[in-house]
Design a protein around this motif. Structure first.
Motif, PDB file in Angstrom:
ATOM      1  N   ASN A 190       2.211  -6.352   8.582  1.00 31.31           N
ATOM      2  CA  ASN A 190       1.397  -6.701   7.410  1.00 31.31           C
ATOM      3  C   ASN A 190       1.015  -8.176   7.450  1.00 31.31           C
ATOM      4  O   ASN A 190       1.618  -9.022   6.826  1.00 31.31           O
ATOM      5  CB  ASN A 190       2.142  -6.339   6.117  1.00 31.31           C
ATOM      6  CG  ASN A 190       3.598  -6.748   6.144  1.00 31.31           C
ATOM      7  OD1 ASN A 190       4.174  -6.990   7.199  1.00 31.31           O
ATOM      8  ND2 ASN A 190       4.212  -6.827   4.981  1.00 31.31           N
ATOM      9  N   GLY A 242       5.281  -5.696   2.486  1.00 32.23           N
ATOM     10  CA  GLY A 242       5.698  -4.314   2.614  1.00 32.23           C
ATOM     11  C   GLY A 242       7.185  -4.172   2.462  1.00 32.23           C
ATOM     12  O   GLY A 242       7.909  -5.121   2.161  1.00 32.23           O
ATOM     13  N   ALA A 300       6.066   1.131   3.693  1.00 31.64           N
ATOM     14  CA  ALA A 300       4.862   1.043   2.875  1.00 31.64           C
ATOM     15  C   ALA A 300       4.366  -0.395   2.900  1.00 31.64           C
ATOM     16  O   ALA A 300       5.161  -1.343   2.849  1.00 31.64           O
ATOM     17  CB  ALA A 300       5.141   1.487   1.439  1.00 31.64           C
ATOM     18  N   THR A 340       1.065  -3.192   1.562  1.00 37.53           N
ATOM     19  CA  THR A 340      -0.063  -3.410   0.664  1.00 37.53           C
ATOM     20  C   THR A 340      -0.779  -4.698   1.048  1.00 37.53           C
ATOM     21  O   THR A 340      -0.142  -5.680   1.450  1.00 37.53           O
ATOM     22  CB  THR A 340       0.400  -3.486  -0.801  1.00 37.53           C
ATOM     23  OG1 THR A 340      -0.735  -3.650  -1.657  1.00 37.53           O
ATOM     24  CG2 THR A 340       1.367  -4.641  -1.022  1.00 37.53           C
ATOM     25  N   ASN A 359      -7.488  -4.691  -0.622  1.00 36.65           N
ATOM     26  CA  ASN A 359      -7.214  -3.627  -1.591  1.00 36.65           C
ATOM     27  C   ASN A 359      -6.875  -2.321  -0.875  1.00 36.65           C
ATOM     28  O   ASN A 359      -7.426  -1.253  -1.172  1.00 36.65           O
ATOM     29  CB  ASN A 359      -8.398  -3.423  -2.528  1.00 36.65           C
ATOM     30  CG  ASN A 359      -8.018  -2.618  -3.762  1.00 36.65           C
ATOM     31  OD1 ASN A 359      -6.846  -2.545  -4.132  1.00 36.65           O
ATOM     32  ND2 ASN A 359      -9.001  -2.009  -4.397  1.00 36.65           N
ATOM     33  N   THR A 360      -5.961  -2.402   0.097  1.00 31.96           N
ATOM     34  CA  THR A 360      -5.516  -1.236   0.845  1.00 31.96           C
ATOM     35  C   THR A 360      -4.009  -1.070   0.710  1.00 31.96           C
ATOM     36  O   THR A 360      -3.268  -2.048   0.544  1.00 31.96           O
ATOM     37  CB  THR A 360      -5.866  -1.352   2.340  1.00 31.96           C
ATOM     38  OG1 THR A 360      -5.264  -2.544   2.875  1.00 31.96           O
ATOM     39  CG2 THR A 360      -7.364  -1.404   2.548  1.00 31.96           C
ATOM     40  N   HIS A 361      -3.572   0.171   0.811  1.00 32.74           N
ATOM     41  CA  HIS A 361      -2.154   0.510   0.762  1.00 32.74           C
ATOM     42  C   HIS A 361      -1.893   1.531   1.860  1.00 32.74           C
ATOM     43  O   HIS A 361      -2.595   2.552   1.950  1.00 32.74           O
ATOM     44  CB  HIS A 361      -1.768   1.084  -0.601  1.00 32.74           C
ATOM     45  CG  HIS A 361      -2.250   0.253  -1.761  1.00 32.74           C
ATOM     46  ND1 HIS A 361      -1.587  -0.888  -2.183  1.00 32.74           N
ATOM     47  CD2 HIS A 361      -3.347   0.372  -2.544  1.00 32.74           C
ATOM     48  CE1 HIS A 361      -2.239  -1.417  -3.202  1.00 32.74           C
ATOM     49  NE2 HIS A 361      -3.315  -0.671  -3.440  1.00 32.74           N
ATOM     50  N   THR A 362      -0.899   1.250   2.696  1.00 35.14           N
ATOM     51  CA  THR A 362      -0.639   2.092   3.860  1.00 35.14           C
ATOM     52  C   THR A 362       0.796   2.582   3.862  1.00 35.14           C
ATOM     53  O   THR A 362       1.732   1.787   3.658  1.00 35.14           O
ATOM     54  CB  THR A 362      -0.918   1.327   5.165  1.00 35.14           C
ATOM     55  OG1 THR A 362      -2.297   0.950   5.205  1.00 35.14           O
ATOM     56  CG2 THR A 362      -0.606   2.178   6.389  1.00 35.14           C
ATOM     57  N   SER A 383      -3.634   5.685   4.823  1.00 34.48           N
ATOM     58  CA  SER A 383      -4.131   4.456   4.210  1.00 34.48           C
ATOM     59  C   SER A 383      -5.041   4.783   3.036  1.00 34.48           C
ATOM     60  O   SER A 383      -5.962   5.594   3.162  1.00 34.48           O
ATOM     61  CB  SER A 383      -4.895   3.609   5.228  1.00 34.48           C
ATOM     62  OG  SER A 383      -4.030   3.114   6.234  1.00 34.48           O
ATOM     63  N   THR A 428      -7.568   3.189  -0.045  1.00 33.03           N
ATOM     64  CA  THR A 428      -8.389   2.022  -0.301  1.00 33.03           C
ATOM     65  C   THR A 428      -9.497   2.388  -1.286  1.00 33.03           C
ATOM     66  O   THR A 428      -9.581   3.526  -1.743  1.00 33.03           O
ATOM     67  CB  THR A 428      -8.999   1.493   1.019  1.00 33.03           C
ATOM     68  OG1 THR A 428      -9.766   0.328   0.759  1.00 33.03           O
ATOM     69  CG2 THR A 428      -9.881   2.544   1.663  1.00 33.03           C
TER      70      THR A 428
END
Length: 389
Positions: free
Chosen positions: A153, A158, A175, A177, A182-185, A208, A210
């Motif tokens: 990241n 994360g 996880a 961010t 503005n993405t979360h994986t 992912s 977004t």
């Protein structure tokens, strides 16, 4: 950044002083490459084919890059431990050092994390729960500096649980961010799957989310050890939309995009003195109707003369095919290196003198037209120092 480094060290020191029956282990890690050179009698310029994500790096790195990190481990009486670390990097253009007269470098904190290892008995005995920013289980091809799977990241934070021993392999989940994108994986992987003698496999999946098109990725990896005195690694990977970059930061602007890649690379000992690194790569990039195929093959044989000197030859060929055209780049580098009393492919530090020649299919096929203009070939010579610990 300096305050962050000092703050982390101080916090870990306080924990060490106040934790009963705790044992403290300190570690440090670092990397540096820096060089000088000229390309076609002008500024040191790397040769990289347009549309290729990476380049063959020997005698072809016009940037300088350094990392330094510190970490700590506090082992308690019951065998569990607090772990963590911080790492910073500095990067810039080698030409700033000798040509431009201005030192314009990028400095950033790449790792700042804390974890607790040894959560219980059995499957959790060697597991770690962690939070922060860190280099997370990266995979790379050394001679192209290609991190083909990189759920680190870089610009966010994360957390996760790693190395849960399920007997047939180890499970890790994480996880990440990224506020800027503005993405979360979400990432999960099952590593160390025993498939045969010296043969292990890994399965990984990511999702992912977004503001654009959400996406998923699937990765299959295979590693064969003790083959030709070295190792071999192969991968087959597919991702689409926000997850098509195989990274923790995700791609918020990816729409109707998919990437499929296959790679194989490894290191072999040909004789007691000769080692060979090899790689082959193919990637299909389908980007909202624009299709790009990128293929690459390369080798770097190295002859170890003695504990202080070696000779290196790197041959690389890249080919990119788009809907409208095809282009290619062939690159050759010869280098003589002083290794400061260490021998072997991975021996560092190294001080290299090199000459690089590249030829490409047509003018404009490689970057930096300021240097290459309408040429279809170029030559670079210079010196580079590289070390890690």
């Amino acid at each position: 950044m300096k305050n962050a480094l000092l703050g982390t060290v101080a916090a870990l020191s306080v924990l060490a002083a106040t934790a009963a029956h705790a044992e403290f282990e300190y570690n440090q890690t670092g990397y540096l490459r820096i060089g000088v050179g000229q390309t076609e009698g002008d500024k040191f310029t790397a040769m990289q084919l347009n549309g290729a994500w990476n380049k063959y790096r020997l005698g072809n790195e016009s940037d300088f890059y350094g990392e330094y990190g510190v970490g700590g481990k506090y082992t308690f009486e019951n065998g569990s431990a607090l772990v963590g670390g911080v790492r910073a990097h500095v990067a810039g253009d080698n030409n700033d050092l000798i040509v431009d007269g201005e030192f314009d470098a990028n400095v950033a904190t790449r790792e700042f994390w804390l974890g607790y290892k040894g959560l219980g008995e059995g499957a959790l005995s060697d597991s770690t729960v962690w939070v922060g920013r860190r280099f997370y289980k990266r995979k790379d091809i050394h001679i192209t500096d290609n991190y083909y799977e990189n759920y680190s990241n870089w610009d966010g934070f994360g957390g996760g649980l790693e190395d849960v021993d399920l007997g047939s392999g180890k499970l890790s989940v994480a996880a990440f961010t990224n506020g800027d994108r503005n993405t979360h994986t979400l990432d999960a992987r099952f590593e160390g799957i025993h498939l045969g003698e010296d043969l292990v496999g890994e399965i990984g999946a990511a999702y992912s989310m977004t503001t654009g098109d959400d996406g998923a990725a699937l990765r299959l990896h295979l590693q064969k050890n003790n083959i030709f005195g070295g190792y071999m690694k192969a991968s087959l990977m597919h991702g689409f939309n926000a997850a098509s970059g195989f990274s923790a930061d995700g791609w918020s602007d990816a729409e109707d995009r998919s990437i499929t890649r296959a790679q194989i690379h490894g290191l072999a000992s040909i004789t007691d003195e000769i080692e060979l690194f090899y790689t082959a790569w193919h990637q299909l990039d389908r980007n909202n109707g624009d299709n790009t195929n990128w293929s690459s093959i390369g080798i770097r044989p190295q002859y170890n003369i003695n504990e202080d000197f070696n000779l290196q030859l790197e041959l690389g060929l890249d080919h990119v095919q788009t809907e409208d055209e095809s282009r290619s780049l062939g690159k050759t580098t010869f280098a003589a290196a002083y290794t400061f009393g260490e021998s072997g492919f991975w021996a560092r530090p190294q001080l290299r003198a090199f000459v690089t020649y590249g030829a490409w299919s047509k003018a404009g096929a490689v970057g930096n037209t300021e240097i290459f203009e309408d040429k279809k070939s170029g030559t670079t010579y210079g010196l580079q120092f590289e070390t890690w610990f």
